[in-house]
Design a protein around this motif. Structure first.
Motif, short mmCIF file in Angstrom:
data_model
loop_
_atom_site.label_atom_id
_atom_site.label_comp_id
_atom_site.label_asym_id
_atom_site.label_seq_id
_atom_site.Cartn_x
_atom_site.Cartn_y
_atom_site.Cartn_z
N UNK A 65 113.54 38.40 40.93
CA UNK A 65 112.74 37.96 42.07
C UNK A 65 111.43 38.75 42.10
N UNK A 66 110.32 38.04 42.04
CA UNK A 66 109.02 38.71 41.94
C UNK A 66 107.92 37.66 41.99
N UNK A 67 106.70 38.17 42.07
CA UNK A 67 105.52 37.32 41.91
C UNK A 67 105.13 37.38 40.43
N UNK A 68 105.02 36.25 39.80
CA UNK A 68 104.64 36.20 38.39
C UNK A 68 103.18 35.75 38.31
N UNK A 69 102.37 36.62 37.76
CA UNK A 69 100.94 36.37 37.69
C UNK A 69 100.54 36.04 36.26
N UNK A 70 99.72 35.03 36.15
CA UNK A 70 99.14 34.65 34.88
C UNK A 70 97.66 35.02 34.90
N UNK A 71 97.15 35.45 33.79
CA UNK A 71 95.72 35.76 33.69
C UNK A 71 95.20 35.22 32.37
N UNK A 72 93.93 34.91 32.34
CA UNK A 72 93.34 34.45 31.10
C UNK A 72 92.07 35.23 30.79
N UNK A 73 91.69 35.20 29.55
CA UNK A 73 90.44 35.84 29.13
C UNK A 73 89.95 35.16 27.87
N UNK A 74 88.68 35.43 27.55
CA UNK A 74 88.18 35.04 26.26
C UNK A 74 88.92 35.85 25.21
N UNK A 75 89.10 35.28 24.06
CA UNK A 75 89.89 35.95 23.04
C UNK A 75 89.32 37.30 22.64
N UNK A 76 88.02 37.35 22.51
CA UNK A 76 87.40 38.61 22.13
C UNK A 76 86.33 38.99 23.14
N UNK A 77 86.71 39.04 24.38
CA UNK A 77 85.76 39.35 25.45
C UNK A 77 85.23 40.76 25.29
N UNK A 78 83.97 40.96 25.58
CA UNK A 78 83.37 42.28 25.43
C UNK A 78 83.98 43.32 26.36
N UNK A 79 84.29 42.89 27.57
CA UNK A 79 84.75 43.85 28.56
C UNK A 79 86.23 43.75 28.84
N UNK A 80 86.89 42.76 28.30
CA UNK A 80 88.32 42.63 28.54
C UNK A 80 88.67 42.21 29.95
N UNK A 81 87.73 41.60 30.68
CA UNK A 81 88.03 41.20 32.04
C UNK A 81 89.09 40.10 32.05
N UNK A 82 90.08 40.25 32.88
CA UNK A 82 91.11 39.24 33.07
C UNK A 82 90.85 38.48 34.36
N UNK A 83 91.07 37.18 34.31
CA UNK A 83 90.95 36.33 35.49
C UNK A 83 92.35 35.88 35.88
N UNK A 84 92.75 36.20 37.09
CA UNK A 84 94.13 35.96 37.52
C UNK A 84 94.26 34.69 38.35
N UNK A 85 95.42 34.06 38.21
CA UNK A 85 95.82 33.02 39.12
C UNK A 85 96.43 33.64 40.36
N UNK A 86 96.85 32.77 41.29
CA UNK A 86 97.40 33.27 42.55
C UNK A 86 98.89 33.56 42.45
N UNK A 87 99.49 33.20 41.35
CA UNK A 87 100.87 33.60 41.12
C UNK A 87 101.89 32.55 41.51
N UNK A 88 103.06 32.71 40.94
CA UNK A 88 104.23 31.91 41.29
C UNK A 88 105.29 32.87 41.81
N UNK A 89 105.73 32.63 43.04
CA UNK A 89 106.73 33.53 43.62
C UNK A 89 108.11 32.97 43.33
N UNK A 90 108.88 33.72 42.55
CA UNK A 90 110.24 33.33 42.19
C UNK A 90 111.22 34.12 43.05
N UNK A 91 112.10 33.40 43.70
CA UNK A 91 113.17 34.03 44.48
C UNK A 91 114.49 33.64 43.86
N UNK A 92 115.30 34.63 43.53
CA UNK A 92 116.61 34.38 42.94
C UNK A 92 117.68 34.78 43.97
N UNK A 93 118.50 33.80 44.33
CA UNK A 93 119.53 34.04 45.36
C UNK A 93 120.90 34.25 44.72
#
Lengths: 114, 114
Positions: free
Chosen positions: A86-114
């Motif tokens: 159970x957690x928030x799963x965040x995905x991020x993307x970047x250019x393959x060889x970005x100069x600064x390595x900046x990651x751009x994040x999504x808002x996440x998928x919240x998974x709850x396991x009962x």
């Protein structure tokens, strides 16, 4: 320009089931990263995909897996779900060889396991 | 090994300056980052500093880097209630493989008191 999009926003599963989370990167980005944000544990690196291949994975069991499609979107699969997944799963993307390595994040998928 | 440490909580009054501190262990880090996560949202890059710099200023934000002590700080001047969020320090440890796999701290929750 659309940012990183993730689906579903929320997902509720029971122990032992499987969960599939999806991510669409920013147009032009070829690298996709998955992070797990569990309460009290910060962000833990899960997987990195680049140009369709898995490049690196974090310290997670093999039941965490994924893939990257030819359009660079990605999916994260978690098999045999456990309560501690159970957690928030965040995905991020970047250019393959970005100069600064900046990651751009999504808002996440919240998974709850009962 | 790679590790990024931050204090978990900081509370300041509106209009005061906030200083969020971070220590890291990988001396080969090339870039160091500050990301902001507002409630219910993904992470957003605030600013970054290259490892050959000591200081970077961007409007209300000042980043200070002490490479000798492996200490990074983020100062927010004239803190506003909209600055209430979790702030993550992150580094890119050198991997030699072109990876932009960030290592994050656990995050500092900044609460701004009106």
């Amino acid at each position: 320009e659309a940012g990183v999009t993730q689906s579903p926003t929320h997902l509720i599963k029971t122990r032992g089931q499987q969960a599939t989370l999806r991510c669409s990167p920013i147009s032009g980005h070829t690298s996709v990263y998955w992070y797990q944000q569990a309460l009290g544990l910060g962000l833990q690196f899960l997987l990195w995909y680049d140009e369709g291949e898995e490049r690196n994975r974090g310290n997670f069991p093999p039941r965490f897996s994924g893939r990257q499609f030819p359009n660079y979107s990605s999916e994260l699969n978690v098999n045999a779900l456990e309560l501690e997944d159970s957690a928030l799963y965040l995905c991020a993307s970047s250019l393959s060889r970005a100069n600064t390595g900046e990651l751009f994040f999504g808002e996440g998928s919240r998974l709850t396991v009962l | 090994g790679e590790d990024v440490e931050q204090s978990l909580f900081l509370s300041v009054r509106e209009g005061d300056s906030s200083v969020i501190n971070c220590t890291y262990t990988d001396s080969s880090s090339t870039y160091l980052y500050w990301y902001k996560q507002e409630p219910g949202a993904g992470l957003q890059l605030l600013t970054y500093i290259f490892s050959n710099m000591d200081m970077k200023q961007d409007q209300r934000l000042t980043v200070l880097l002490n490479k000798k002590d492996k200490h990074l700080s983020l100062r927010i001047a004239d803190t506003q209630t909209g600055d209430s969020a979790i702030y993550f320090c992150a580094e890119i440890p050198y991997s030699g493989a072109g990876s932009y796999q960030l290592t994050f701290g656990k995050g500092t929750k900044l609460s701004v008191i009106p």
